[in-house]
Motif scaffolding. Structure first.
Motif, PDB file in Angstrom:
ATOM      1  N   SER A  33      -5.514  -5.313   4.834  1.00 10.10           N
ATOM      2  CA  SER A  33      -5.349  -3.860   4.821  1.00 10.10           C
ATOM      3  C   SER A  33      -3.890  -3.494   4.625  1.00 10.10           C
ATOM      4  CB  SER A  33      -5.886  -3.265   6.128  1.00 10.10           C
ATOM      5  OG  SER A  33      -5.685  -1.880   6.148  1.00 10.10           O
ATOM      6  N   GLY A  34      -2.999  -4.147   5.365  1.00 12.03           N
ATOM      7  CA  GLY A  34      -1.566  -3.875   5.243  1.00 12.03           C
ATOM      8  C   GLY A  34      -1.021  -4.232   3.869  1.00 12.03           C
ATOM      9  N   VAL A  35      -1.405  -5.371   3.360  1.00 13.15           N
ATOM     10  CA  VAL A  35      -0.916  -5.814   2.053  1.00 13.15           C
ATOM     11  C   VAL A  35      -1.399  -4.876   0.944  1.00 13.15           C
ATOM     12  CG1 VAL A  35      -1.126  -7.649   0.318  1.00 13.15           C
ATOM     13  CG2 VAL A  35      -0.617  -8.220   2.695  1.00 13.15           C
ATOM     14  N   LEU A  36      -2.665  -4.495   1.007  1.00 10.84           N
ATOM     15  CA  LEU A  36      -3.198  -3.611  -0.040  1.00 10.84           C
ATOM     16  C   LEU A  36      -2.612  -2.208   0.048  1.00 10.84           C
ATOM     17  CD1 LEU A  36      -6.880  -4.845  -0.121  1.00 10.84           C
ATOM     18  CD2 LEU A  36      -5.048  -5.351  -1.748  1.00 10.84           C
ATOM     19  N   SER A  38       0.398  -1.570   1.112  1.00 12.14           N
ATOM     20  CA  SER A  38       1.748  -1.745   0.598  1.00 12.14           C
ATOM     21  C   SER A  38       1.746  -1.826  -0.934  1.00 12.14           C
ATOM     22  CB  SER A  38       2.382  -3.007   1.180  1.00 12.14           C
ATOM     23  OG  SER A  38       3.690  -3.165   0.714  1.00 12.14           O
ATOM     24  N   LEU A  39       0.790  -2.547  -1.489  1.00 15.45           N
ATOM     25  CA  LEU A  39       0.666  -2.637  -2.943  1.00 15.45           C
ATOM     26  C   LEU A  39       0.430  -1.256  -3.544  1.00 15.45           C
ATOM     27  CD1 LEU A  39       0.409  -4.191  -5.602  1.00 15.45           C
ATOM     28  CD2 LEU A  39      -2.004  -4.565  -5.034  1.00 15.45           C
ATOM     29  N   LYS A  40      -0.452  -0.487  -2.931  1.00 18.55           N
ATOM     30  CA  LYS A  40      -0.733   0.876  -3.401  1.00 18.55           C
ATOM     31  C   LYS A  40       0.540   1.706  -3.396  1.00 18.55           C
ATOM     32  CE  LYS A  40      -3.861   4.769  -2.419  1.00 18.55           C
ATOM     33  NZ  LYS A  40      -2.994   5.895  -2.321  1.00 18.55           N
ATOM     34  N   SER A  41       1.288   1.642  -2.310  1.00 17.85           N
ATOM     35  CA  SER A  41       2.537   2.388  -2.194  1.00 17.85           C
ATOM     36  C   SER A  41       3.558   1.927  -3.233  1.00 17.85           C
ATOM     37  CB  SER A  41       3.116   2.225  -0.790  1.00 17.85           C
ATOM     38  OG  SER A  41       4.330   2.907  -0.664  1.00 17.85           O
ATOM     39  N   ALA A  42       3.637   0.617  -3.431  1.00 13.01           N
ATOM     40  CA  ALA A  42       4.583   0.086  -4.412  1.00 13.01           C
ATOM     41  C   ALA A  42       4.232   0.550  -5.819  1.00 13.01           C
ATOM     42  CB  ALA A  42       4.596  -1.439  -4.352  1.00 13.01           C
ATOM     43  N   LEU A  43       2.956   0.573  -6.141  1.00 13.16           N
ATOM     44  CA  LEU A  43       2.548   0.977  -7.486  1.00 13.16           C
ATOM     45  C   LEU A  43       2.680   2.478  -7.702  1.00 13.16           C
ATOM     46  CD1 LEU A  43      -0.590  -1.294  -7.885  1.00 13.16           C
ATOM     47  CD2 LEU A  43       1.661  -1.596  -8.946  1.00 13.16           C
ATOM     48  N   GLU A  49       6.147  -2.383   1.659  1.00 14.57           N
ATOM     49  CA  GLU A  49       6.609  -3.480   2.495  1.00 14.57           C
ATOM     50  C   GLU A  49       5.489  -4.484   2.634  1.00 14.57           C
ATOM     51  OE1 GLU A  49       8.403  -2.512   6.228  1.00 14.57           O
ATOM     52  OE2 GLU A  49       9.091  -0.589   5.465  1.00 14.57           O
ATOM     53  N   LEU A  50       5.746  -5.691   2.246  1.00 14.11           N
ATOM     54  CA  LEU A  50       4.746  -6.740   2.396  1.00 14.11           C
ATOM     55  C   LEU A  50       4.898  -7.367   3.768  1.00 14.11           C
ATOM     56  CD1 LEU A  50       4.805  -8.441  -1.105  1.00 14.11           C
ATOM     57  CD2 LEU A  50       3.195  -6.779  -0.215  1.00 14.11           C
TER      58      LEU A  50
END
Length: 55
Positions: A33-36, A38-43, A49-50
């Motif tokens: 959940s955290g990684v995804l 973060s990926l959404k925010s990065a994109l 933040e990973l």
């Protein structure tokens, strides 16, 4: 789904259906959940933040 959107499906396998695995499963659910997120925010915003640490 919106036109131009991308759908990502993650299937994390290898866990056993035993009580002793429940903590590992819970941790991985939190981590994914955290990684995804973060990926959404990065994109979307160029920032993310990973991390996989419980709150």
């Amino acid at each position: 789904m919106d036109e131009g959107a991308t759908k990502v499906i993650i299937e994390h396998t290898g866990f056993k259906n035993e009580d002793r695995w429940s903590e590992a499963i819970k941790w991985h659910q939190m981590a994914w959940s955290g990684v995804l997120n973060s990926l959404k925010s990065a994109l979307e915003k160029g920032e993310g933040e990973l991390c996989c640490q419980p709150n």
